[in-house]
Motif scaffolding. Structure first.
Motif, PDB file in Angstrom:
ATOM      1  N   UNK A 184     -37.000  -3.223 -37.241  1.00  0.00           N
ATOM      2  CA  UNK A 184     -38.132  -4.144 -37.347  1.00  0.00           C
ATOM      3  C   UNK A 184     -38.850  -4.008 -38.682  1.00  0.00           C
ATOM      4  N   UNK A 185     -38.192  -3.421 -39.662  1.00  0.00           N
ATOM      5  CA  UNK A 185     -38.747  -3.332 -41.018  1.00  0.00           C
ATOM      6  C   UNK A 185     -38.162  -4.469 -41.843  1.00  0.00           C
ATOM      7  N   UNK A 186     -38.723  -5.655 -41.710  1.00  0.00           N
ATOM      8  CA  UNK A 186     -38.178  -6.802 -42.413  1.00  0.00           C
ATOM      9  C   UNK A 186     -38.638  -6.830 -43.858  1.00  0.00           C
ATOM     10  N   UNK A 187     -37.812  -7.371 -44.701  1.00  0.00           N
ATOM     11  CA  UNK A 187     -38.088  -7.450 -46.129  1.00  0.00           C
ATOM     12  C   UNK A 187     -39.188  -8.478 -46.380  1.00  0.00           C
ATOM     13  N   UNK A 188     -40.360  -8.007 -46.793  1.00  0.00           N
ATOM     14  CA  UNK A 188     -41.463  -8.901 -47.094  1.00  0.00           C
ATOM     15  C   UNK A 188     -42.210  -9.390 -45.869  1.00  0.00           C
ATOM     16  N   UNK A 189     -41.898  -8.845 -44.698  1.00  0.00           N
ATOM     17  CA  UNK A 189     -42.557  -9.292 -43.483  1.00  0.00           C
ATOM     18  C   UNK A 189     -43.155  -8.131 -42.720  1.00  0.00           C
ATOM     19  N   UNK A 190     -42.798  -8.039 -41.436  1.00  0.00           N
ATOM     20  CA  UNK A 190     -43.310  -6.963 -40.605  1.00  0.00           C
ATOM     21  C   UNK A 190     -42.703  -5.622 -41.018  1.00  0.00           C
ATOM     22  N   UNK A 191     -43.469  -4.568 -40.819  1.00  0.00           N
ATOM     23  CA  UNK A 191     -42.972  -3.209 -41.044  1.00  0.00           C
ATOM     24  C   UNK A 191     -43.372  -2.392 -39.822  1.00  0.00           C
ATOM     25  N   UNK A 192     -42.625  -2.575 -38.746  1.00  0.00           N
ATOM     26  CA  UNK A 192     -42.994  -1.981 -37.472  1.00  0.00           C
ATOM     27  C   UNK A 192     -42.165  -0.766 -37.114  1.00  0.00           C
ATOM     28  N   UNK A 193     -41.120  -0.491 -37.884  1.00  0.00           N
ATOM     29  CA  UNK A 193     -40.304   0.679 -37.616  1.00  0.00           C
ATOM     30  C   UNK A 193     -38.885   0.341 -37.209  1.00  0.00           C
ATOM     31  N   UNK A 194     -38.131   1.404 -36.947  1.00  0.00           N
ATOM     32  CA  UNK A 194     -36.742   1.283 -36.528  1.00  0.00           C
ATOM     33  C   UNK A 194     -36.510   2.230 -35.362  1.00  0.00           C
ATOM     34  N   UNK A 195     -35.610   1.836 -34.453  1.00  0.00           N
ATOM     35  CA  UNK A 195     -35.410   2.653 -33.266  1.00  0.00           C
ATOM     36  C   UNK A 195     -33.960   2.635 -32.796  1.00  0.00           C
ATOM     37  N   UNK A 196     -33.256   3.784 -32.926  1.00  0.00           N
ATOM     38  CA  UNK A 196     -31.971   3.939 -32.230  1.00  0.00           C
ATOM     39  C   UNK A 196     -32.261   4.289 -30.781  1.00  0.00           C
ATOM     40  N   UNK A 197     -31.473   3.757 -29.859  1.00  0.00           N
ATOM     41  CA  UNK A 197     -31.817   3.873 -28.442  1.00  0.00           C
ATOM     42  C   UNK A 197     -30.670   4.421 -27.601  1.00  0.00           C
ATOM     43  N   UNK A 198     -31.047   4.881 -26.415  1.00  0.00           N
ATOM     44  CA  UNK A 198     -30.110   5.210 -25.358  1.00  0.00           C
ATOM     45  C   UNK A 198     -30.519   4.434 -24.112  1.00  0.00           C
ATOM     46  N   UNK A 199     -29.536   4.012 -23.317  1.00  0.00           N
ATOM     47  CA  UNK A 199     -29.852   3.280 -22.096  1.00  0.00           C
ATOM     48  C   UNK A 199     -30.511   4.216 -21.090  1.00  0.00           C
ATOM     49  N   UNK A 200     -31.636   3.779 -20.534  1.00  0.00           N
ATOM     50  CA  UNK A 200     -32.360   4.555 -19.545  1.00  0.00           C
ATOM     51  C   UNK A 200     -32.172   3.997 -18.142  1.00  0.00           C
ATOM     52  N   UNK A 201     -32.139   2.652 -18.028  1.00  0.00           N
ATOM     53  CA  UNK A 201     -32.029   2.028 -16.719  1.00  0.00           C
ATOM     54  C   UNK A 201     -31.561   0.595 -16.890  1.00  0.00           C
ATOM     55  N   UNK A 202     -31.008   0.035 -15.825  1.00  0.00           N
ATOM     56  CA  UNK A 202     -30.502  -1.336 -15.871  1.00  0.00           C
ATOM     57  C   UNK A 202     -30.807  -2.056 -14.570  1.00  0.00           C
ATOM     58  N   UNK A 203     -30.932  -3.350 -14.636  1.00  0.00           N
ATOM     59  CA  UNK A 203     -31.166  -4.181 -13.460  1.00  0.00           C
ATOM     60  C   UNK A 203     -30.428  -5.496 -13.649  1.00  0.00           C
ATOM     61  N   UNK A 204     -29.825  -5.994 -12.591  1.00  0.00           N
ATOM     62  CA  UNK A 204     -29.129  -7.279 -12.673  1.00  0.00           C
ATOM     63  C   UNK A 204     -30.111  -8.384 -13.037  1.00  0.00           C
ATOM     64  N   UNK A 205     -29.657  -9.307 -13.842  1.00  0.00           N
ATOM     65  CA  UNK A 205     -30.462 -10.487 -14.137  1.00  0.00           C
ATOM     66  C   UNK A 205     -30.663 -11.292 -12.864  1.00  0.00           C
ATOM     67  N   UNK A 206     -31.734 -12.068 -12.781  1.00  0.00           N
ATOM     68  CA  UNK A 206     -31.940 -12.913 -11.588  1.00  0.00           C
ATOM     69  C   UNK A 206     -30.749 -13.838 -11.360  1.00  0.00           C
ATOM     70  N   UNK A 207     -30.524 -14.181 -10.119  1.00  0.00           N
ATOM     71  CA  UNK A 207     -29.384 -15.032  -9.772  1.00  0.00           C
ATOM     72  C   UNK A 207     -29.445 -16.384 -10.464  1.00  0.00           C
ATOM     73  N   UNK A 208     -30.665 -16.860 -10.751  1.00  0.00           N
ATOM     74  CA  UNK A 208     -30.807 -18.167 -11.397  1.00  0.00           C
ATOM     75  C   UNK A 208     -31.018 -18.049 -12.906  1.00  0.00           C
ATOM     76  N   UNK A 209     -30.687 -16.897 -13.486  1.00  0.00           N
ATOM     77  CA  UNK A 209     -30.823 -16.725 -14.934  1.00  0.00           C
ATOM     78  C   UNK A 209     -29.925 -17.720 -15.666  1.00  0.00           C
TER      79      UNK A 209
END
Length: 274
Positions: A184-209
Protein backbone atom coordinates in the motif's frame (compact mmCIF):
# COMPACT_ATOMS: atom_id res chain seq x y z
CA UNK A 1 -10.34 13.65 7.70
CA UNK A 2 -13.57 15.64 7.21
CA UNK A 3 -13.55 16.18 3.46
CA UNK A 4 -14.64 13.22 1.42
CA UNK A 5 -12.02 11.97 -1.00
CA UNK A 6 -14.80 11.06 -3.37
CA UNK A 7 -16.60 13.79 -5.23
CA UNK A 8 -19.88 12.27 -6.31
CA UNK A 9 -20.19 14.67 -9.22
CA UNK A 10 -16.69 13.85 -10.44
CA UNK A 11 -17.40 10.16 -9.96
CA UNK A 12 -20.48 10.42 -12.10
CA UNK A 13 -18.68 12.36 -14.82
CA UNK A 14 -15.91 9.79 -15.04
CA UNK A 15 -18.31 6.90 -14.90
CA UNK A 16 -20.14 8.20 -17.93
CA UNK A 17 -16.92 8.67 -19.89
CA UNK A 18 -15.41 5.74 -21.79
CA UNK A 19 -12.88 4.25 -19.34
CA UNK A 20 -9.48 3.26 -20.69
CA UNK A 21 -8.68 0.80 -17.91
CA UNK A 22 -10.20 -1.67 -17.43
CA UNK A 23 -12.50 -1.85 -20.44
CA UNK A 24 -15.92 -3.48 -20.44
CA UNK A 25 -15.84 -6.66 -22.49
CA UNK A 26 -19.42 -7.16 -23.63
CA UNK A 27 -18.55 -10.53 -25.13
CA UNK A 28 -17.50 -11.80 -21.68
CA UNK A 29 -20.50 -10.36 -19.88
CA UNK A 30 -22.68 -12.84 -18.04
CA UNK A 31 -26.50 -12.82 -18.23
CA UNK A 32 -27.77 -9.97 -16.13
CA UNK A 33 -24.45 -8.10 -16.17
CA UNK A 34 -25.77 -5.08 -18.04
CA UNK A 35 -28.60 -4.93 -15.54
CA UNK A 36 -26.01 -4.88 -12.76
CA UNK A 37 -24.20 -1.95 -14.35
CA UNK A 38 -27.51 -0.16 -14.81
CA UNK A 39 -28.34 -0.78 -11.16
CA UNK A 40 -24.99 0.72 -10.16
CA UNK A 41 -25.55 3.84 -12.25
CA UNK A 42 -29.06 4.25 -10.87
CA UNK A 43 -27.72 4.11 -7.32
CA UNK A 44 -24.92 6.50 -8.28
CA UNK A 45 -27.43 8.96 -9.71
CA UNK A 46 -29.45 8.73 -6.51
CA UNK A 47 -26.35 9.44 -4.40
CA UNK A 48 -25.44 12.42 -6.56
CA UNK A 49 -28.97 13.79 -6.19
CA UNK A 50 -28.94 13.11 -2.44
CA UNK A 51 -25.60 14.88 -2.00
CA UNK A 52 -27.05 18.13 -3.34
CA UNK A 53 -29.13 18.46 -0.19
CA UNK A 54 -26.26 17.92 2.24
CA UNK A 55 -24.79 20.92 4.01
CA UNK A 56 -21.31 19.44 3.73
CA UNK A 57 -19.62 16.49 2.06
CA UNK A 58 -19.92 13.15 3.88
CA UNK A 59 -17.05 12.62 6.31
CA UNK A 60 -14.44 10.06 5.33
CA UNK A 61 -14.44 8.49 8.79
CA UNK A 62 -13.43 4.83 8.76
CA UNK A 63 -14.61 4.40 12.35
CA UNK A 64 -18.12 4.40 10.86
CA UNK A 65 -17.39 1.64 8.32
CA UNK A 66 -18.90 -1.78 8.99
CA UNK A 67 -17.10 -4.78 7.56
CA UNK A 68 -19.40 -7.33 5.88
CA UNK A 69 -19.99 -10.56 7.82
CA UNK A 70 -19.83 -13.97 6.16
CA UNK A 71 -22.68 -16.49 6.56
CA UNK A 72 -20.20 -18.42 8.72
CA UNK A 73 -18.49 -15.46 10.39
CA UNK A 74 -14.73 -15.04 10.29
CA UNK A 75 -13.00 -14.25 13.60
CA UNK A 76 -13.24 -10.51 14.32
CA UNK A 77 -10.22 -8.19 14.18
CA UNK A 78 -7.97 -8.54 17.21
CA UNK A 79 -8.97 -6.24 20.07
CA UNK A 80 -7.23 -2.88 19.87
CA UNK A 81 -6.74 -2.86 16.10
CA UNK A 82 -8.29 -0.10 14.01
CA UNK A 83 -9.46 -0.05 10.41
CA UNK A 84 -6.79 1.67 8.33
CA UNK A 85 -7.83 1.16 4.72
CA UNK A 86 -10.47 -0.45 2.50
CA UNK A 87 -9.69 -1.39 -1.09
CA UNK A 88 -11.34 -3.11 -4.02
CA UNK A 89 -9.02 -5.71 -5.48
CA UNK A 90 -9.42 -6.44 -9.19
CA UNK A 91 -7.26 -9.05 -10.81
CA UNK A 92 -6.78 -12.79 -11.22
CA UNK A 93 -6.63 -15.92 -9.11
CA UNK A 94 -3.94 -18.14 -10.63
CA UNK A 95 -3.88 -21.93 -10.88
CA UNK A 96 -1.83 -24.84 -12.24
CA UNK A 97 -2.95 -28.20 -13.59
CA UNK A 98 -1.47 -31.60 -14.28
CA UNK A 99 -1.92 -31.69 -18.04
CA UNK A 100 -1.66 -35.49 -18.03
CA UNK A 101 -4.45 -36.04 -15.51
CA UNK A 102 -7.88 -34.75 -16.49
CA UNK A 103 -9.35 -35.73 -13.12
CA UNK A 104 -6.73 -33.82 -11.10
CA UNK A 105 -7.88 -30.84 -9.06
CA UNK A 106 -6.41 -27.44 -10.05
CA UNK A 107 -3.84 -26.15 -7.57
CA UNK A 108 -3.93 -22.55 -6.41
CA UNK A 109 -0.83 -20.63 -7.48
CA UNK A 110 -1.27 -17.18 -5.96
CA UNK A 111 -3.11 -14.12 -7.16
CA UNK A 112 -2.38 -10.80 -8.79
CA UNK A 113 -4.56 -7.73 -8.35
CA UNK A 114 -4.57 -3.97 -8.42
CA UNK A 115 -5.99 -2.42 -5.24
CA UNK A 116 -8.24 0.63 -5.56
CA UNK A 117 -8.87 3.06 -2.72
CA UNK A 118 -12.42 2.56 -1.44
CA UNK A 119 -11.99 3.84 2.12
CA UNK A 120 -14.35 6.79 1.76
CA UNK A 121 -16.92 4.68 -0.05
CA UNK A 122 -16.81 2.24 2.87
CA UNK A 123 -17.27 5.08 5.35
CA UNK A 124 -20.07 6.96 3.60
CA UNK A 125 -21.68 4.71 0.97
CA UNK A 126 -21.62 1.05 2.13
CA UNK A 127 -24.40 0.07 -0.27
CA UNK A 128 -22.29 1.22 -3.21
CA UNK A 129 -19.19 -0.45 -1.77
CA UNK A 130 -20.91 -3.82 -1.71
CA UNK A 131 -21.90 -3.45 -5.36
CA UNK A 132 -18.38 -2.67 -6.56
CA UNK A 133 -16.84 -6.18 -6.68
CA UNK A 134 -19.76 -7.35 -8.83
CA UNK A 135 -19.69 -4.45 -11.29
CA UNK A 136 -15.87 -4.24 -11.38
CA UNK A 137 -15.74 -7.84 -12.56
CA UNK A 138 -17.73 -6.85 -15.65
CA UNK A 139 -14.88 -4.61 -16.82
CA UNK A 140 -12.27 -6.81 -18.41
CA UNK A 141 -8.59 -6.55 -17.53
CA UNK A 142 -6.79 -4.98 -20.46
CA UNK A 143 -3.50 -4.12 -18.75
CA UNK A 144 -3.00 -6.17 -15.57
CA UNK A 145 -0.07 -5.22 -13.34
CA UNK A 146 3.11 -7.28 -13.45
CA UNK A 147 4.82 -6.61 -10.11
CA UNK A 148 8.07 -8.23 -9.04
CA UNK A 149 10.42 -8.01 -6.11
CA UNK A 150 12.32 -5.24 -7.87
CA UNK A 151 9.22 -3.30 -8.93
CA UNK A 152 6.21 -4.32 -6.83
CA UNK A 153 4.27 -1.08 -7.04
CA UNK A 154 1.80 -0.06 -9.72
CA UNK A 155 0.30 3.40 -9.39
CA UNK A 156 -0.06 5.25 -12.70
CA UNK A 157 -2.15 8.34 -12.16
CA UNK A 158 -4.28 7.51 -15.19
CA UNK A 159 -5.48 4.19 -13.81
CA UNK A 160 -9.02 4.19 -12.45
CA UNK A 161 -11.33 1.32 -11.60
CA UNK A 162 -14.27 1.30 -13.95
CA UNK A 163 -16.97 2.24 -13.41
CA UNK A 164 -16.23 3.93 -10.08
CA UNK A 165 -13.25 6.27 -10.70
CA UNK A 166 -11.41 4.83 -7.68
CA UNK A 167 -7.67 5.46 -7.78
CA UNK A 168 -4.90 2.93 -7.21
CA UNK A 169 -3.89 2.46 -3.58
CA UNK A 170 -1.64 -0.57 -3.97
CA UNK A 171 -1.03 -3.96 -5.45
CA UNK A 172 -1.52 -7.55 -4.29
CA UNK A 173 0.61 -10.52 -5.29
CA UNK A 174 2.30 -13.58 -3.78
CA UNK A 175 5.98 -13.78 -2.81
CA UNK A 176 5.76 -17.58 -2.56
CA UNK A 177 3.06 -20.25 -2.64
CA UNK A 178 1.80 -19.44 0.87
CA UNK A 179 2.52 -15.72 1.31
CA UNK A 180 0.00 -13.21 -0.05
CA UNK A 181 1.57 -9.75 -0.07
CA UNK A 182 -0.06 -6.33 -0.09
CA UNK A 183 1.87 -3.18 -0.94
CA UNK A 184 0.00 0.00 0.00
CA UNK A 185 2.99 2.30 -0.51
CA UNK A 186 1.92 3.81 -3.82
CA UNK A 187 4.19 6.08 -5.79
CA UNK A 188 3.05 9.64 -5.14
CA UNK A 189 -0.09 8.52 -3.33
CA UNK A 190 -0.87 6.68 -0.13
CA UNK A 191 1.95 5.45 2.10
CA UNK A 192 0.17 3.02 4.38
CA UNK A 193 2.70 0.21 4.55
CA UNK A 194 3.27 -3.28 3.25
CA UNK A 195 2.17 -6.60 4.69
CA UNK A 196 3.18 -10.20 3.92
CA UNK A 197 0.45 -12.47 5.28
CA UNK A 198 -0.44 -15.95 6.40
CA UNK A 199 -3.95 -17.39 6.19
CA UNK A 200 -5.64 -17.38 9.59
CA UNK A 201 -9.20 -18.43 8.75
CA UNK A 202 -11.56 -18.97 5.83
CA UNK A 203 -15.29 -18.92 5.21
CA UNK A 204 -17.30 -19.90 2.14
CA UNK A 205 -18.67 -17.01 0.14
CA UNK A 206 -22.45 -16.57 0.35
CA UNK A 207 -24.43 -18.84 -1.94
CA UNK A 208 -25.66 -15.82 -3.91
CA UNK A 209 -22.20 -14.25 -4.29
CA UNK A 210 -21.53 -12.89 -7.79
CA UNK A 211 -20.24 -15.47 -10.23
CA UNK A 212 -17.33 -14.82 -12.54
CA UNK A 213 -17.14 -14.14 -16.25
CA UNK A 214 -17.33 -17.85 -17.07
CA UNK A 215 -19.92 -18.61 -14.42
CA UNK A 216 -17.41 -19.73 -11.78
CA UNK A 217 -18.28 -19.36 -8.12
CA UNK A 218 -16.78 -16.76 -5.81
CA UNK A 219 -13.57 -17.57 -3.94
CA UNK A 220 -13.84 -17.87 -0.14
CA UNK A 221 -13.66 -14.98 2.31
CA UNK A 222 -10.43 -14.87 4.32
CA UNK A 223 -8.80 -13.52 7.42
CA UNK A 224 -5.05 -13.01 7.01
CA UNK A 225 -2.50 -12.09 9.67
CA UNK A 226 0.86 -10.39 9.27
CA UNK A 227 4.13 -12.25 8.89
CA UNK A 228 7.49 -10.75 9.80
CA UNK A 229 8.35 -7.76 7.64
CA UNK A 230 5.07 -5.86 7.75
CA UNK A 231 5.36 -2.06 7.87
CA UNK A 232 2.98 0.77 8.73
CA UNK A 233 1.88 -1.33 11.71
CA UNK A 234 -0.40 -3.32 9.38
CA UNK A 235 -1.44 -6.47 11.21
CA UNK A 236 -4.54 -8.07 9.72
CA UNK A 237 -6.30 -8.20 6.34
CA UNK A 238 -9.75 -9.48 5.43
CA UNK A 239 -10.90 -10.53 1.96
CA UNK A 240 -14.69 -10.24 1.79
CA UNK A 241 -17.50 -9.73 -0.74
CA UNK A 242 -15.68 -11.82 -3.32
CA UNK A 243 -16.83 -12.16 -6.91
CA UNK A 244 -15.68 -14.95 -9.21
CA UNK A 245 -12.17 -16.37 -9.11
CA UNK A 246 -12.76 -20.08 -8.43
CA UNK A 247 -11.12 -22.81 -10.49
CA UNK A 248 -13.11 -25.56 -12.23
CA UNK A 249 -13.58 -28.80 -10.30
CA UNK A 250 -11.03 -30.71 -12.38
CA UNK A 251 -8.22 -30.09 -14.84
CA UNK A 252 -10.14 -31.56 -17.76
CA UNK A 253 -9.59 -29.34 -20.79
CA UNK A 254 -7.43 -26.89 -18.83
CA UNK A 255 -3.86 -25.78 -19.67
CA UNK A 256 -0.91 -26.32 -17.34
CA UNK A 257 -1.44 -22.84 -15.90
CA UNK A 258 -4.38 -20.47 -16.14
CA UNK A 259 -5.95 -17.39 -14.55
CA UNK A 260 -9.50 -16.73 -13.38
CA UNK A 261 -10.61 -13.12 -13.05
CA UNK A 262 -12.00 -12.00 -9.69
CA UNK A 263 -12.78 -9.01 -7.54
CA UNK A 264 -13.09 -8.54 -3.78
CA UNK A 265 -13.08 -6.07 -0.93
CA UNK A 266 -9.93 -5.96 1.22
CA UNK A 267 -10.07 -4.50 4.74
CA UNK A 268 -6.75 -3.60 6.38
CA UNK A 269 -6.28 -3.23 10.14
CA UNK A 270 -3.38 -1.66 12.05
CA UNK A 271 -2.44 -1.12 15.64
CA UNK A 272 -2.38 2.65 15.60
CA UNK A 273 -4.22 5.57 13.98
CA UNK A 274 -2.92 7.07 10.73
Amino acid sequence: MHASVISMAALAACALAAPKFPQLDLDAAQPGSLEAVSEYFNLLAYKVQESRYLREAPACDLSKAQQPIAPTPLPPPTAGLILKHVAIGRGTQNYTCDANNATAVPVANGALATLFNASCVAAAYPDMLNMLPRVALLFNLTAPPVPSESAPVLSPASVRMAPSNLTVSGVHFFTNATTPYFNLDTDGGLSLGQIPCAKNNTADAPADAPRGQEGETAVPWLKLIAKDGATGDLQEVYRVETAGGSAPATCEGMPASFEVQYSAQYWFYSGKPE
